[in-house]
Design a protein around this motif. Sequence first.
Motif, PDB file in Angstrom:
ATOM      1  N   GLY A  62       0.819  -1.197   0.000  1.00 24.50           N
ATOM      2  CA  GLY A  62       0.000   0.000   0.000  1.00 24.50           C
ATOM      3  C   GLY A  62       0.853   1.247   0.000  1.00 24.50           C
ATOM      4  N   ARG A  63       0.193   2.400   0.015  1.00 23.60           N
ATOM      5  CA  ARG A  63       0.911   3.678  -0.056  1.00 23.60           C
ATOM      6  C   ARG A  63       1.393   4.156   1.300  1.00 23.60           C
ATOM      7  NH1 ARG A  63      -2.712   8.068  -2.442  1.00 23.60           N
ATOM      8  NH2 ARG A  63      -4.314   6.957  -1.237  1.00 23.60           N
ATOM      9  N   ASP A 120       2.580   2.670  -4.524  1.00 25.31           N
ATOM     10  CA  ASP A 120       1.324   3.192  -5.050  1.00 25.31           C
ATOM     11  C   ASP A 120       1.005   2.388  -6.299  1.00 25.31           C
ATOM     12  OD1 ASP A 120      -0.733   4.631  -6.301  1.00 25.31           O
ATOM     13  OD2 ASP A 120       0.056   6.568  -5.668  1.00 25.31           O
ATOM     14  N   VAL A 121      -0.159   1.732  -6.341  1.00 28.95           N
ATOM     15  CA  VAL A 121      -0.467   0.845  -7.463  1.00 28.95           C
ATOM     16  C   VAL A 121      -0.541   1.579  -8.793  1.00 28.95           C
ATOM     17  CG1 VAL A 121      -1.649  -0.876  -6.060  1.00 28.95           C
ATOM     18  CG2 VAL A 121      -2.964   1.017  -7.055  1.00 28.95           C
ATOM     19  N   VAL A 122      -0.667   2.901  -8.757  1.00 31.98           N
ATOM     20  CA  VAL A 122      -0.683   3.680  -9.997  1.00 31.98           C
ATOM     21  C   VAL A 122       0.686   3.664 -10.671  1.00 31.98           C
ATOM     22  CG1 VAL A 122      -0.955   6.018 -10.940  1.00 31.98           C
ATOM     23  CG2 VAL A 122      -2.588   5.147  -9.249  1.00 31.98           C
ATOM     24  N   GLU A 123       1.743   3.532  -9.876  1.00 35.57           N
ATOM     25  CA  GLU A 123       3.112   3.602 -10.383  1.00 35.57           C
ATOM     26  C   GLU A 123       3.633   2.202 -10.697  1.00 35.57           C
ATOM     27  OE1 GLU A 123       4.358   6.469 -11.008  1.00 35.57           O
ATOM     28  OE2 GLU A 123       2.775   7.627 -10.015  1.00 35.57           O
ATOM     29  N   GLN A 124       3.667   1.859 -11.979  1.00 37.74           N
ATOM     30  CA  GLN A 124       4.052   0.507 -12.372  1.00 37.74           C
ATOM     31  C   GLN A 124       5.432   0.096 -11.856  1.00 37.74           C
ATOM     32  OE1 GLN A 124       5.154  -0.370 -16.463  1.00 37.74           O
ATOM     33  NE2 GLN A 124       3.741  -2.111 -16.464  1.00 37.74           N
ATOM     34  N   PRO A 125       6.474   0.930 -11.982  1.00 38.76           N
ATOM     35  CA  PRO A 125       7.787   0.499 -11.491  1.00 38.76           C
ATOM     36  C   PRO A 125       7.787   0.216  -9.989  1.00 38.76           C
ATOM     37  CG  PRO A 125       8.029   2.376 -12.963  1.00 38.76           C
ATOM     38  CD  PRO A 125       6.561   2.234 -12.690  1.00 38.76           C
ATOM     39  N   ALA A 126       7.065   1.022  -9.223  1.00 47.49           N
ATOM     40  CA  ALA A 126       7.004   0.806  -7.776  1.00 47.49           C
ATOM     41  C   ALA A 126       6.299  -0.498  -7.441  1.00 47.49           C
ATOM     42  CB  ALA A 126       6.295   1.983  -7.098  1.00 47.49           C
ATOM     43  N   VAL A 127       5.226  -0.798  -8.157  1.00 47.61           N
ATOM     44  CA  VAL A 127       4.500  -2.053  -7.930  1.00 47.61           C
ATOM     45  C   VAL A 127       5.385  -3.245  -8.257  1.00 47.61           C
ATOM     46  CG1 VAL A 127       2.535  -3.463  -8.659  1.00 47.61           C
ATOM     47  CG2 VAL A 127       2.254  -0.996  -8.331  1.00 47.61           C
ATOM     48  N   HIS A 128       6.067  -3.183  -9.382  1.00 45.83           N
ATOM     49  CA  HIS A 128       6.936  -4.288  -9.783  1.00 45.83           C
ATOM     50  C   HIS A 128       8.064  -4.482  -8.777  1.00 45.83           C
ATOM     51  CE1 HIS A 128       5.675  -5.412 -14.043  1.00 45.83           C
ATOM     52  NE2 HIS A 128       4.758  -4.567 -13.615  1.00 45.83           N
ATOM     53  N   ALA A 169      -5.817  -8.323  -5.768  1.00 49.63           N
ATOM     54  CA  ALA A 169      -5.696  -6.954  -6.279  1.00 49.63           C
ATOM     55  C   ALA A 169      -6.866  -6.148  -5.732  1.00 49.63           C
ATOM     56  CB  ALA A 169      -5.673  -6.945  -7.799  1.00 49.63           C
ATOM     57  N   ASN A 170      -6.641  -5.559  -4.572  1.00 47.89           N
ATOM     58  CA  ASN A 170      -7.733  -4.934  -3.829  1.00 47.89           C
ATOM     59  C   ASN A 170      -7.692  -3.409  -3.838  1.00 47.89           C
ATOM     60  OD1 ASN A 170      -9.743  -4.645  -1.415  1.00 47.89           O
ATOM     61  ND2 ASN A 170      -7.831  -3.724  -0.672  1.00 47.89           N
ATOM     62  N   ASP A 195      -6.854   4.965 -13.320  1.00 46.09           N
ATOM     63  CA  ASP A 195      -5.471   4.686 -12.913  1.00 46.09           C
ATOM     64  C   ASP A 195      -5.427   3.824 -11.657  1.00 46.09           C
ATOM     65  OD1 ASP A 195      -4.318   6.036 -15.014  1.00 46.09           O
ATOM     66  OD2 ASP A 195      -3.890   7.865 -13.877  1.00 46.09           O
ATOM     67  N   VAL A 196      -6.210   4.177 -10.645  1.00 43.58           N
ATOM     68  CA  VAL A 196      -6.164   3.441  -9.384  1.00 43.58           C
ATOM     69  C   VAL A 196      -6.931   2.127  -9.480  1.00 43.58           C
ATOM     70  CG1 VAL A 196      -6.713   3.480  -6.930  1.00 43.58           C
ATOM     71  CG2 VAL A 196      -5.913   5.570  -8.055  1.00 43.58           C
ATOM     72  N   ASN A 197      -8.182   2.203  -9.915  1.00 42.97           N
ATOM     73  CA  ASN A 197      -9.069   1.045  -9.830  1.00 42.97           C
ATOM     74  C   ASN A 197      -8.850   0.018 -10.933  1.00 42.97           C
ATOM     75  OD1 ASN A 197     -10.692   1.917  -7.522  1.00 42.97           O
ATOM     76  ND2 ASN A 197     -11.422   3.522  -8.881  1.00 42.97           N
ATOM     77  N   PHE A 198      -8.395   0.453 -12.087  1.00 37.04           N
ATOM     78  CA  PHE A 198      -8.160  -0.487 -13.190  1.00 37.04           C
ATOM     79  C   PHE A 198      -6.678  -0.736 -13.441  1.00 37.04           C
ATOM     80  CE2 PHE A 198      -7.638  -1.265 -17.846  1.00 37.04           C
ATOM     81  CZ  PHE A 198      -8.067  -2.578 -17.833  1.00 37.04           C
ATOM     82  N   MET A 199      -5.924   0.318 -13.715  1.00 33.28           N
ATOM     83  CA  MET A 199      -4.500   0.112 -14.005  1.00 33.28           C
ATOM     84  C   MET A 199      -3.749  -0.419 -12.784  1.00 33.28           C
ATOM     85  SD  MET A 199      -4.228   0.506 -17.154  1.00 33.28           S
ATOM     86  CE  MET A 199      -2.458   0.162 -17.150  1.00 33.28           C
ATOM     87  N   GLY A 200      -4.226  -0.087 -11.582  1.00 37.04           N
ATOM     88  CA  GLY A 200      -3.621  -0.671 -10.391  1.00 37.04           C
ATOM     89  C   GLY A 200      -3.723  -2.184 -10.386  1.00 37.04           C
ATOM     90  N   VAL A 201      -4.862  -2.713 -10.842  1.00 33.87           N
ATOM     91  CA  VAL A 201      -5.038  -4.167 -10.983  1.00 33.87           C
ATOM     92  C   VAL A 201      -4.125  -4.707 -12.076  1.00 33.87           C
ATOM     93  CG1 VAL A 201      -6.684  -5.993 -11.553  1.00 33.87           C
ATOM     94  CG2 VAL A 201      -7.404  -4.063 -10.129  1.00 33.87           C
ATOM     95  N   VAL A 202      -4.089  -4.007 -13.199  1.00 32.15           N
ATOM     96  CA  VAL A 202      -3.236  -4.428 -14.319  1.00 32.15           C
ATOM     97  C   VAL A 202      -1.780  -4.510 -13.872  1.00 32.15           C
ATOM     98  CG1 VAL A 202      -2.331  -3.744 -16.576  1.00 32.15           C
ATOM     99  CG2 VAL A 202      -4.783  -3.544 -16.098  1.00 32.15           C
ATOM    100  N   HIS A 203      -1.291  -3.479 -13.201  1.00 31.79           N
ATOM    101  CA  HIS A 203       0.118  -3.452 -12.783  1.00 31.79           C
ATOM    102  C   HIS A 203       0.453  -4.618 -11.858  1.00 31.79           C
ATOM    103  CE1 HIS A 203       0.148   1.171 -13.529  1.00 31.79           C
ATOM    104  NE2 HIS A 203       0.302   0.490 -14.652  1.00 31.79           N
ATOM    105  N   ALA A 204      -0.439  -4.904 -10.914  1.00 34.94           N
ATOM    106  CA  ALA A 204      -0.179  -5.995  -9.977  1.00 34.94           C
ATOM    107  C   ALA A 204      -0.171  -7.348 -10.696  1.00 34.94           C
ATOM    108  CB  ALA A 204      -1.220  -5.989  -8.855  1.00 34.94           C
TER     109      ALA A 204
END
Length: 253
Positions: free
Chosen positions: A38-39, A60-68, A85-86, A108-117
């Motif tokens: 989480g953030r 932050d799930v919005v930030e792909q590099p941080a999630v990875h 992916a919550n 960005d948060v609700n959809f791309m956050g799931v995609v990134h994870a």
Amino acid sequence: MSGLPHSSHALVTGGGRGIGREIAAALVRAGATVTVVGRHRPALDAAVAAGAAHFAEVADVVEQPAVHSAIAAAAARQPIDILIANAGTAGSAPFEKSDDALFRRMMDVNFMGVVHAIQAVLPDIKDRPCGRIVAVASTAGLKGYSYVSAYSAAKHAVVGLVRSLALELASTRVTVNAVCPGFTDTDLVATSIDNIMKKTGRSREQALADLSRHNPQGRLVTPAEVADTVLWLCGEGASAITGQAIAVAGGEV
């Protein structure tokens, strides 16, 4: 109901509070090793201190590099078998006042956050004996609500992603599902109640009743009820359940 695969490692985004923390705690009780992402470090550390998780990573799930990076750090401790992916957020406004910034943030948060994870775990989870991906969507991903067109669009996108990805992975040992809670007793709904009070002048009891009326049972869903559904989907007995969007909403959908 059969239990989780032996020695599973589960990762929960948005796991520091609300539904995410409840899911993390349920997975811990079921015997999984749990990492919350989480953030906000204090909320994550509090979850670990309370026994609702074993490890925490900040991203932050919005930030792909941080999630990875966060997921790579978790996987280095133990390969990930389960992704929840919550992480999500809500924003409300009439459509005519919903600007591009609101739509982008909801997506960005609700959809791309799931995609990134999912992107981060997928290469390795396909090799696990019993992989599970569960996205926490919403009844707003199954139907419309007034004044949340951006949020609803993002949650519909999550459900579409789950249904498509489940077909792509049907020949593997990974299942992909969504749970779709109705209005749930969390901080997010408490904020919605505050907004209703501010905009309409209604009392807290009236605002709560306005949300509860969507549920034919006449109440808010509890985070534990959502967590129980997620736990079932993660179990070995749910290996034939994939591509589903399961409403936890007292019969609303």
